[in-house]
Scaffold this motif. Structure first.
Motif, PDB file in Angstrom:
ATOM      1  N   ALA A 259      32.227  25.768  80.927  1.00 57.98           N
ATOM      2  CA  ALA A 259      31.382  25.836  82.113  1.00 57.98           C
ATOM      3  C   ALA A 259      29.997  26.367  81.754  1.00 57.98           C
ATOM      4  N   ALA A 260      29.001  25.860  82.459  1.00 54.82           N
ATOM      5  CA  ALA A 260      27.623  26.361  82.374  1.00 54.82           C
ATOM      6  C   ALA A 260      27.200  26.743  83.796  1.00 54.82           C
ATOM      7  N   LEU A 261      26.934  28.016  84.007  1.00 56.24           N
ATOM      8  CA  LEU A 261      26.717  28.547  85.351  1.00 56.24           C
ATOM      9  C   LEU A 261      25.277  29.015  85.513  1.00 56.24           C
ATOM     10  N   LEU A 262      24.792  28.893  86.727  1.00 57.12           N
ATOM     11  CA  LEU A 262      23.460  29.376  87.099  1.00 57.12           C
ATOM     12  C   LEU A 262      23.610  30.326  88.276  1.00 57.12           C
ATOM     13  N   ALA A 263      23.062  31.527  88.139  1.00 61.14           N
ATOM     14  CA  ALA A 263      23.115  32.523  89.210  1.00 61.14           C
ATOM     15  C   ALA A 263      21.707  33.026  89.480  1.00 61.14           C
ATOM     16  N   GLY A 264      21.421  33.304  90.729  1.00 63.92           N
ATOM     17  CA  GLY A 264      20.121  33.841  91.112  1.00 63.92           C
ATOM     18  C   GLY A 264      20.242  35.300  91.495  1.00 63.92           C
ATOM     19  N   PHE A 265      19.317  36.136  91.007  1.00 60.60           N
ATOM     20  CA  PHE A 265      19.393  37.578  91.241  1.00 60.60           C
ATOM     21  C   PHE A 265      18.088  38.070  91.851  1.00 60.60           C
ATOM     22  N   GLU A 266      18.199  38.624  93.064  1.00 56.01           N
ATOM     23  CA  GLU A 266      17.072  39.238  93.775  1.00 56.01           C
ATOM     24  C   GLU A 266      15.877  38.275  93.870  1.00 56.01           C
ATOM     25  N   LEU A 267      16.163  37.050  94.272  1.00 53.09           N
ATOM     26  CA  LEU A 267      15.106  36.067  94.482  1.00 53.09           C
ATOM     27  C   LEU A 267      14.499  36.235  95.869  1.00 53.09           C
ATOM     28  N   PRO A 268      13.247  35.796  96.070  1.00 51.97           N
ATOM     29  CA  PRO A 268      12.640  35.895  97.403  1.00 51.97           C
ATOM     30  C   PRO A 268      13.442  35.075  98.416  1.00 51.97           C
ATOM     31  N   PRO A 269      13.457  35.505  99.676  1.00 55.74           N
ATOM     32  CA  PRO A 269      14.228  34.773 100.687  1.00 55.74           C
ATOM     33  C   PRO A 269      13.790  33.325 100.851  1.00 55.74           C
ATOM     34  N   ASP A 270      12.490  33.038 100.622  1.00 54.63           N
ATOM     35  CA  ASP A 270      12.016  31.673 100.810  1.00 54.63           C
ATOM     36  C   ASP A 270      12.191  30.802  99.567  1.00 54.63           C
ATOM     37  N   GLN A 271      12.795  31.368  98.520  1.00 53.96           N
ATOM     38  CA  GLN A 271      13.022  30.586  97.305  1.00 53.96           C
ATOM     39  C   GLN A 271      14.177  29.607  97.526  1.00 53.96           C
ATOM     40  N   PRO A 272      13.960  28.293  97.369  1.00 52.84           N
ATOM     41  CA  PRO A 272      15.061  27.344  97.544  1.00 52.84           C
ATOM     42  C   PRO A 272      16.192  27.618  96.544  1.00 52.84           C
ATOM     43  N   TRP A 273      17.390  27.508  97.042  1.00 52.04           N
ATOM     44  CA  TRP A 273      18.548  27.720  96.157  1.00 52.04           C
ATOM     45  C   TRP A 273      19.680  26.790  96.570  1.00 52.04           C
ATOM     46  N   PRO A 274      20.249  26.045  95.608  1.00 51.27           N
ATOM     47  CA  PRO A 274      19.865  26.031  94.190  1.00 51.27           C
ATOM     48  C   PRO A 274      18.554  25.306  93.964  1.00 51.27           C
ATOM     49  N   PRO A 275      17.930  25.490  92.803  1.00 50.08           N
ATOM     50  CA  PRO A 275      16.647  24.832  92.531  1.00 50.08           C
ATOM     51  C   PRO A 275      16.784  23.306  92.604  1.00 50.08           C
ATOM     52  N   GLN A 276      15.735  22.676  93.055  1.00 51.43           N
ATOM     53  CA  GLN A 276      15.797  21.224  93.243  1.00 51.43           C
ATOM     54  C   GLN A 276      15.917  20.493  91.912  1.00 51.43           C
ATOM     55  N   ALA A 277      15.274  21.001  90.882  1.00 46.82           N
ATOM     56  CA  ALA A 277      15.281  20.307  89.593  1.00 46.82           C
ATOM     57  C   ALA A 277      16.374  20.837  88.676  1.00 46.82           C
ATOM     58  N   MET A 278      17.515  21.199  89.225  1.00 44.96           N
ATOM     59  CA  MET A 278      18.599  21.741  88.406  1.00 44.96           C
ATOM     60  C   MET A 278      19.252  20.602  87.614  1.00 44.96           C
ATOM     61  N   PRO A 279      19.355  20.732  86.297  1.00 48.00           N
ATOM     62  CA  PRO A 279      19.927  19.653  85.483  1.00 48.00           C
ATOM     63  C   PRO A 279      21.403  19.420  85.818  1.00 48.00           C
ATOM     64  N   ALA A 280      21.852  18.217  85.549  1.00 49.94           N
ATOM     65  CA  ALA A 280      23.265  17.907  85.715  1.00 49.94           C
ATOM     66  C   ALA A 280      24.083  18.689  84.705  1.00 49.94           C
ATOM     67  N   GLY A 281      25.280  19.043  85.092  1.00 51.60           N
ATOM     68  CA  GLY A 281      26.151  19.822  84.217  1.00 51.60           C
ATOM     69  C   GLY A 281      26.020  21.313  84.385  1.00 51.60           C
ATOM     70  N   LEU A 282      25.097  21.746  85.210  1.00 49.82           N
ATOM     71  CA  LEU A 282      24.912  23.171  85.470  1.00 49.82           C
ATOM     72  C   LEU A 282      25.390  23.469  86.885  1.00 49.82           C
ATOM     73  N   GLU A 283      26.296  24.402  87.011  1.00 50.21           N
ATOM     74  CA  GLU A 283      26.897  24.734  88.313  1.00 50.21           C
ATOM     75  C   GLU A 283      26.217  25.974  88.888  1.00 50.21           C
TER      76      GLU A 283
ATOM     77  N   VAL B  30      23.134  31.293  82.990  1.00 51.56           N
ATOM     78  CA  VAL B  30      21.689  31.434  83.183  1.00 51.56           C
ATOM     79  C   VAL B  30      21.466  32.275  84.442  1.00 51.56           C
ATOM     80  N   LEU B  31      20.743  33.371  84.297  1.00 52.29           N
ATOM     81  CA  LEU B  31      20.445  34.250  85.425  1.00 52.29           C
ATOM     82  C   LEU B  31      18.984  34.041  85.816  1.00 52.29           C
ATOM     83  N   ALA B  32      18.777  33.494  86.999  1.00 48.72           N
ATOM     84  CA  ALA B  32      17.423  33.254  87.486  1.00 48.72           C
ATOM     85  C   ALA B  32      16.913  34.504  88.201  1.00 48.72           C
ATOM     86  N   VAL B  33      15.692  34.932  87.846  1.00 52.36           N
ATOM     87  CA  VAL B  33      15.066  36.093  88.471  1.00 52.36           C
ATOM     88  C   VAL B  33      13.678  35.684  88.962  1.00 52.36           C
TER      89      VAL B  33
END
Length: 453
Positions: free
Chosen positions: A325-349, A377-380
């Motif tokens: 598995a390849a995971l993407l998590a967002g940590f303390e992102l701004p409320p208006d930040q789209p989630w998940p990101p629009q340009a997230m590559p295939a194969g990333l959950e 991957v931890l997005a900040v």
């Protein structure tokens, strides 16, 4: 440095219940000093306890405890002497032996039954001994005073005693010693008074049948008789025989049980004291062990299979086989930040974003620990300032994933260089925080490329 102890370890846990302590240096020293999870946790706690003054409080508690017990014993002894004086100091020098026996042994027997009930029904007696709990409370107040540290030490001591099943035995030991001293003092006062003054002893009643008292005297004389005390003739008792009966009852039903129970409590304490250990199965200790494992020097088993990422790394990565598995998590992102990101590559959950609360942080740790991904991957927020909360989370995630990457996510795509600038700043912070195995991504590529970058 002071020696690690279970009480200090549990005290630090009690203090951190309201928020983590600053422990960058103690954590690094503990990770290098011990090989086991329990050893690292105890070493870290000892360093923090020395800095916070907990060790000095524990030393004072141990020094004050016997003196407080002695003072409490003297108070009860004076009360015992007063009871004996009230029994024998009558204007006509007459002693009602049944009333005297109740006065001498009544409070002692009530206290003893309460302690025995606490042993038979754990959790309902709060220690089972008023004198024992008074001793613990008075010692804690004198040695520790008030404040968060004092409260943590007291809370930790009670938790360890209850977990080992030793609270009623320790409180009982103090209570039995105090009562044994009081019974000895009362017995000595009775012997002195009855040896040098003449008293008329007997029993009398208005409401009850005197024959019932006679049968009670005969029944109670059985155990003192085994000890060599005189058994009075109920039909024609003498003052000497009744005096010996009264003394024998104080010994058989007062002094002797307390002395034997004090020895029993001391033996149980010695046998069960090693059980006074923290509950390392608690989530708090699981998270702390994972974080200290991440700081511990890695043990290189096969250098050829580690790859360039692990070369020179001083941090432990995930133990055991990880999933694909390849995971993407967002940590303390701004409320208006789209989630998940629009340009997230295939194969990333994408996992649910984490706002920094303890509940969501723990949920993320549980999910990653169960999945054991090869890549996390931890997005900040790129414009945010790195803090201890982010550092702690990364250290806890390191042993749970094959590789961990940090992605400083810009709050928009208007400035193409914003991601590179944020990545450079966060990369410098990772280096300063000794988080070398974690690399920053200026942009999110295919999971395979991110894992090998």
């Amino acid at each position: 440095m002071i020696a690690p102890s279970p009480l200090l370890t549990e005290s630090i846990r009690a203090l951190e219940a309201s928020g983590p302590l600053e422990d960058a240096q103690p954590a690094r020293e503990a990770a290098r000093a011990a090989a086991s999870d329990e050893g690292r946790i105890a070493h870290r706690a000892a360093l923090l306890a020395e800095r916070l003054g907990l060790a000095e409080g524990l030393t004072r508690f141990r020094e004050y405890a016997p003196w407080v017990l002695l003072a409490l014993g003297l108070v009860v002894t004076v009360a015992g002497l007063g009871l004996a004086g009230a029994v024998v100091d009558a204007g006509e020098r007459r002693i009602n032996v049944m009333a005297a026996l109740v006065a001498l042994l009544g409070a002692h027997l009530v206290s003893l039954f309460i302690w025995l009930a606490a042993l038979l029904w754990p959790g309902h007696g709060a220690g089972g001994s008023l004198l024992g709990r008074l001793w613990l409370a008075a010692t804690a107040r004198l040695a520790l005073g008030r404040g968060a540290s004092a409260s943590a030490l007291a809370q930790a001591a009670l938790a360890l005693l209850r977990r080992a099943g030793l609270l009623p035995w320790l409180a009982g030991l103090a209570s039995h010693l105090v009562w044994a001293l009081a019974m000895a003092a009362a017995l000595a006062a009775l012997v002195f008074a009855l040896s040098f003054r003449a008293y008329t002893l007997g029993w009398e009643t208005t409401l009850l049948d005197p024959a019932d008292f006679g049968r009670a005297v005969q029944a109670l004389a059985m155990v003192p008789g085994w000890l060599g005390f005189a058994v009075p003739d109920v039909g024609a008792p003498t003052d000497r025989a009744l005096a010996q009966w009264l003394l024998g009852c104080v010994v058989a039903y007062g002094l002797l049980p307390r002395a034997l129970l004090a020895l029993l409590c001391a033996a149980v304490w010695r046998a069960r004291a090693p059980r006074m250990q923290p509950d390392y199965g608690l989530p708090y200790y699981h998270r702390l062990a994972a974080r200290l494992q991440a700081l511990a020097p890695a043990e290189v088993i096969d250098a050829d299979t580690l790859g360039p990422l692990h070369a020179g790394s001083s941090h432990a990565q995930a133990s055991g086989p990880s999933s694909d598995a390849a995971l993407l998590a967002g940590f303390e992102l701004p409320p208006d930040q789209p989630w998940p990101p629009q340009a997230m590559p295939a194969g990333l959950e994408a996992l649910p974003r984490v706002d920094g609360s303890m509940a969501q942080r723990q949920a993320l740790l549980d999910t990653v620990g169960q999945r054991r991904p090869r890549l996390l991957v931890l997005a900040v927020h790129a414009s945010a300032s790195p803090d201890r909360g982010t550092e702690r989370l990364l250290r806890e995630l390191l042993p749970l994933a094959g590789q961990v990457r940090l992605w400083p996510l810009p709050a928009g795509s208007a400035d193409p260089g914003h991601g590179q600038q944020g990545a450079a700043r966060w990369q410098r912070w990772l280096k300063d925080a000794d988080l070398g195995p974690i690399e920053c991504l200026s942009e999110l590529a295919h999971p395979q490329a991110a894992a090998t970058s």
